[in-house]
Design an enzyme around this catalytic site. Structure first.
Site, mmCIF file in Angstrom:
data_model
loop_
_atom_site.group_PDB
_atom_site.id
_atom_site.type_symbol
_atom_site.label_atom_id
_atom_site.label_comp_id
_atom_site.label_asym_id
_atom_site.label_seq_id
_atom_site.Cartn_x
_atom_site.Cartn_y
_atom_site.Cartn_z
ATOM 1 N N CYS A 258 14.792 -16.368 14.356
ATOM 2 C CA CYS A 258 14.338 -16.989 13.102
ATOM 3 C C CYS A 258 13.985 -18.467 13.303
ATOM 4 O O CYS A 258 12.955 -18.772 13.870
ATOM 5 C CB CYS A 258 15.382 -16.777 12.015
ATOM 6 S SG CYS A 258 14.698 -16.901 10.349
ATOM 7 N N HIS A 344 15.741 -10.963 11.703
ATOM 8 C CA HIS A 344 17.170 -10.995 12.038
ATOM 9 C C HIS A 344 17.588 -9.675 12.659
ATOM 10 O O HIS A 344 17.854 -8.702 11.940
ATOM 11 C CB HIS A 344 17.994 -11.270 10.777
ATOM 12 C CG HIS A 344 17.949 -12.692 10.329
ATOM 13 N ND1 HIS A 344 19.017 -13.554 10.473
ATOM 14 C CD2 HIS A 344 16.953 -13.420 9.775
ATOM 15 C CE1 HIS A 344 18.681 -14.752 10.010
ATOM 16 N NE2 HIS A 344 17.431 -14.682 9.582
ATOM 17 N N GLU A 346 20.371 -8.863 13.949
ATOM 18 C CA GLU A 346 21.746 -8.492 13.565
ATOM 19 C C GLU A 346 21.783 -7.889 12.178
ATOM 20 O O GLU A 346 22.777 -7.290 11.781
ATOM 21 C CB GLU A 346 22.655 -9.719 13.645
ATOM 22 C CG GLU A 346 22.648 -10.628 12.430
ATOM 23 C CD GLU A 346 21.357 -11.415 12.242
ATOM 24 O OE1 GLU A 346 21.150 -11.947 11.131
ATOM 25 O OE2 GLU A 346 20.563 -11.501 13.188
#
Length: 373
Positions: A258, A344, A346
């Site tokens: 990001c 993202h 995750e």
């Protein structure tokens, strides 16, 4: 729980547009920030505690917020990071056995002002059509001209450095000290879930403040580096950009997520720009141009990197593309152990389609060890 004395509240946008609602709870309140919206149907606690949202007023598009309470394990930071919350229906009672507290209790502990009963469909449509802008949510709007003057003094997100507001003040460790791999994390707004994903892959992390030099991190002798997510405009992050340049010059393994992705682009001379209203949600479609496979991703960013400059760069390859607007969602440096994504991997909240990126990073760490030994 019912509040009989809920006060009238408004959302005042910087262009003078007003949306009406009521305060969550019975307190007066006021909060300023850039108004944005997230389309996720779940995961509100992770969203509210994501440091990437620092300085922003969050508008949730899901009609019900708070119905499953809050859980200590699902926080991405110690307290809420958003500057304010706007929703349609706020649930004061939670119905999940795993909840530690109600969302209202969590917001109170975070000293976060929230308003509900707002026509969020109309507000989100307005932002989509007119772009992100500063706003204030408040119960104190008797003197509208004074309020507008106060709002006009709020700094624009374009050019605003916020990493220093959310970064750790001192370095700390995360994971098992006896793990196989060591990764130095430059904290420009890191989410706890990123560290958890690394730890699950046998990585011991040392998390450094946003302004740490490459030389200081290198003293720890890490196997690789991670440039984290975070809030604000990437262009003022001169120290982080220099760190990325140094890592690339030494050809050490580095993964950017990001804001970290944008920092890597800037380190390569690729400019960034403020998007019209950004990408924020957990169902954004991305094409992996290397494999031809699609991914559903979790995204949260208001800036992007130049498509033209990236395509023309001799040392950078575009690896991922956002399918809605064709913006760049990932890059890889040719002949360097450096790659990054705009979304993202995750998730938290969101799908797990992109977890493989952590495995690619581990592969680079292993390859680095083979070369060095």
């Amino acid at each position: 729980m019912k509040y009989q004395t809920r006060k009238r509240a408004i959302v005042l946008l910087e262009d003078g547009t007003i949306f009406h609602g009521k305060a969550v709870g019975d307190q007066d309140g006021k909060a300023f920030g850039e108004v944005c919206f997230n389309t996720g149907m779940t995961g509100y606690q992770e969203i509210f505690t994501d440091p990437s949202y620092f300085g922003q007023i969050m508008v949730t598009t899901n009609a019900h917020i708070g119905n499953y309470g809050a859980n200590e394990e699902e926080k991405e930071a110690a307290t809420a990071q958003i500057s304010g919350l706007v929703c349609k229906n706020f649930s004061y009672n939670q119905s999940r056995p795993a909840a530690d507290e109600t969302l209202k209790q969590f917001l109170d502990k975070s000293n976060l002002f929230a308003i509900s009963d707002v026509d969020t469909r109309a507000l989100v449509t307005y932002i989509r059509e007119n772009g992100a802008m500063n706003a204030v949510i408040t119960t104190q709007f008797e003197d509208m001209e004074a309020l507008k003057k106060e709002l006009a003094e709020v700094p624009n997100m374009n050019g605003l450095e916020l990493a220093s507001k959310v970064s750790t003040k001192e370095a700390y460790y995360f994971g098992d000290e006896s793990a196989t791999h060591k990764v130095a994390v430059l904290d420009i707004g890191v989410k706890k879930s990123i560290l958890k994903h690394l730890s699950k892959r046998d990585v011991y992390c040392k998390v450094f403040p946003y302004n740490t030099s490459f030389e200081e991190m290198e003293e720890w002798k890490p196997d690789g580096y991670l440039l984290s997510n975070g809030p604000g405009d990437p262009q003022p992050l001169n120290e982080a950009i220099q760190v990325a340049k140094d890592i690339i010059e030494k050809d050490r393994p580095v993964f950017g997520i990001c804001l970290g992705h944008q920092v890597i682009a800037l380190a390569n001379g690729i400019s960034t720009y403020k998007m019209h209203h950004g990408h924020r949600g957990i169902n954004h479609p991305v094409m992996n141009l290397e494999t031809g496979k699609g991914e559903i991703t979790s995204q949260n960013h208001g800036f992007s990197i130049s498509e033209e400059e990236t395509a023309a760069h001799p040392d950078v390859k575009i690896t991922h593309q956002h399918l809605n607007d064709k913006t760049i969602a990932g890059i890889r440096m040719k002949n360097k152990k450096c790659f990054s994504v705009q979304y993202h991997p995750e998730a938290s909240p969101g799908p797990n389609d992109a977890h493989y990126l952590f495995d690619e990073f581990i592969h680079n760490l292993i390859a680095e060890k083979r070369v060095s030994h």
